[in-house]
Write an enzyme that holds these catalytic residues in place. Structure first.
Site, short mmCIF file in Angstrom:
data_model
loop_
_atom_site.label_atom_id
_atom_site.label_comp_id
_atom_site.label_asym_id
_atom_site.label_seq_id
_atom_site.Cartn_x
_atom_site.Cartn_y
_atom_site.Cartn_z
N ARG A 110 2.80 6.45 -17.85
CA ARG A 110 4.26 5.91 -17.08
C ARG A 110 3.50 4.53 -17.91
O ARG A 110 3.24 3.47 -17.28
CB ARG A 110 4.59 6.14 -16.17
CG ARG A 110 5.73 6.99 -15.73
CD ARG A 110 6.18 7.33 -14.90
NE ARG A 110 7.59 7.86 -15.27
CZ ARG A 110 8.57 8.03 -14.04
NH1 ARG A 110 8.29 7.43 -13.19
NH2 ARG A 110 9.73 8.44 -14.53
N GLN B 224 7.19 4.71 -23.10
CA GLN B 224 8.64 4.40 -22.36
C GLN B 224 8.98 6.02 -24.06
O GLN B 224 10.37 6.28 -22.85
CB GLN B 224 9.01 3.40 -22.95
CG GLN B 224 8.46 2.93 -20.72
CD GLN B 224 9.40 1.79 -20.96
OE1 GLN B 224 10.14 1.00 -21.84
NE2 GLN B 224 9.61 1.60 -19.70
N ASP C 223 8.19 9.21 -22.80
CA ASP C 223 7.97 9.80 -21.96
C ASP C 223 9.26 11.12 -21.85
O ASP C 223 10.64 11.34 -21.55
CB ASP C 223 8.95 9.20 -21.15
CG ASP C 223 9.04 8.82 -19.28
OD1 ASP C 223 8.54 10.47 -18.76
OD2 ASP C 223 8.71 8.03 -18.20
N SER D 244 10.82 12.03 -18.05
CA SER D 244 12.27 10.73 -17.30
C SER D 244 13.74 10.71 -18.57
O SER D 244 14.69 11.19 -17.94
CB SER D 244 12.07 9.44 -18.31
OG SER D 244 10.74 9.00 -17.35
N TYR E 249 5.21 7.69 -10.10
CA TYR E 249 5.91 8.69 -8.93
C TYR E 249 5.26 8.76 -6.98
O TYR E 249 4.71 8.14 -6.44
CB TYR E 249 4.95 10.01 -9.11
CG TYR E 249 5.29 10.14 -10.64
CD1 TYR E 249 6.07 11.08 -11.49
CD2 TYR E 249 4.66 10.08 -11.92
CE1 TYR E 249 6.80 11.00 -12.29
CE2 TYR E 249 4.84 9.99 -13.39
CZ TYR E 249 5.66 10.76 -13.45
OH TYR E 249 6.42 10.65 -14.94
#
Length: 373
Positions: free
Chosen positions: A124, A129, A132, A135, A232
């Site tokens: 992360r 991004q 990911d 996500s 997390y």
């Protein structure tokens, strides 16, 4: 040197997503990149073979031939042993591998000298991004969880003022304010619910409140160290979990809908809702447990099923993003493309283990298992 990207049809039961859409393929195709897809691979997600052919993707009906020609393979679910056997030495496989659960498969892939990239392990960081997948897929899961709850609840979500009287809004509590939880809060808020969010990480309070929800604060200065470097939530000790459950109980029993999203990578999901707490919930209320694949956040959840216990409807769906295959495939395909595209050059595919994205998510390479090393 041309690089060939191949996309097989998913064979895992219930998996309707495809690892690359026609639009995603169009963005990847070039003089240096050719793409082939197994016949019918995109049908369940709403992408017919003709749509791929229109952008220049080759349709191959034979999975064995497809995998045998691949330099890079995009998949959604982990490969079967037969699929792994069809990969050539040096092939790069990128997928949602579930590395904590698939030790034998990982050993097998290493034995085949396949380079495996697990999307779950993409770090992360800002540069990653767009890669990911956790996500992107969790966003969809949070959205769908609210729709499941609204469809099961015997009342409407918004405040409604009518000539016959005023109907109060439903109270929605979301446990876990990660990507799925925040999307659930946003969706429930858009539907007019009275929204509340809880997380052991004090740092997410502002995110919860920015969505118009109220933050459930169980203690002042809560859990300053309850977040990993990757953002997390950490797993709490059993005594702390029990204390959190006790403090949360009064908020859970007041809610009409509770959506749980708490997961700890590689571990069973923490139990946030006990049988006794369900006993105290209002008759007709709803729980949507998004941690079903890891055992569930509710002690009465049955993974993959919907049950009614003590008058409470408890959903524990599996592969929730797969229930929205069109958009889930679009997002996942972009994640895979963003991850692999920088690896492709004039000389073919380069696996740079020193790269701050490729290194952490590379599970097998050159006959060795790197995960957990």
């Amino acid at each position: 040197m041309s690089v060939r990207i191949c996309v097989p049809r998913e064979t895992t039961a219930g998996e309707s997503r495809v690892a690359l859409t026609p639009d995603g393929a169009k963005r990847l195709l070039s003089d240096d990149v050719s793409i082939a897809i197994e016949a019918g691979a995109g049908h369940a997600a709403g992408f017919p073979d003709a749509a791929y052919e229109d952008v220049g993707v080759e349709i191959i009906p034979d999975e064995g031939r497809l995998l045998g020609e691949a330099d890079i393979v995009f998949k959604v679910a982990p490969p079967s042993e037969a699929e792994a056997d069809g990969l050539r030495e040096g092939t790069v496989l990128a997928c949602l591998l579930r590395p904590h659960e698939n030790g034998a498969l990982i050993e097998h892939l290493a034995g085949r000298a396949v380079t495996t990239l697990a999307l779950e392990l993409v770090p992360r960081i800002t540069r990653a991004q767009s890669m990911d997948a956790l996500s992107s897929q969790s966003n969809l899961a949070g959205y769908k969880a609210v729709l499941l709850a609204a469809n099961s609840l015997g009342r409407i979500f918004p405040l409604l003022m009518t000539a016959a009287g005023t109907l109060s809004p439903a109270r929605v509590l979301v446990l876990g304010a990660g990507v799925a939880g925040l999307q659930a809060l946003a969706t429930a808020r858009r539907l007019g619910a009275d929204t509340w969010g809880y997380d052991i990480r004090a740092a997410v309070r502002e995110e919860v409140e920015s969505l118009g929800a109220k933050f459930v604060d169980l203690q002042e200065g809560a859990a300053e160290d309850a977040e990993t470097e990757g953002g997390y939530a950490k797993e709490l000790e059993e005594a702390e979990q029990a204390r959190q459950r006790e403090l949360l109980e009064q908020h859970i029993t007041r809610a009409d809908v509770v959506i749980t999203t708490a997961l700890v990578p590689g571990r069973p999901a923490p139990v946030l809702i006990s049988e006794a707490t369900v006993e105290g919930m209002k008759h007709g209320s709803v729980i949507v447990d998004l941690a079903g694949e890891a055992g569930g956040n509710c002690s009465l959840s049955t993974p993959g099923e919907t049950v009614v216990e003590r008058g409470v409807t408890i959903h524990a769906p599996l592969n929730v993003p797969g229930s929205l295959p069109y958009h889930a495939s679009q997002l996942l395909g972009r994640n895979l493309s963003a991850l692999v595209k920088p690896m492709i050059g004039e000389d073919g595919v380069t696996v740079d283990l020193g790269d701050d994205v490729i290194g952490p998510c590379c599970v097998t390479h050159a006959g060795e298992v790197r995960f957990g090393a």
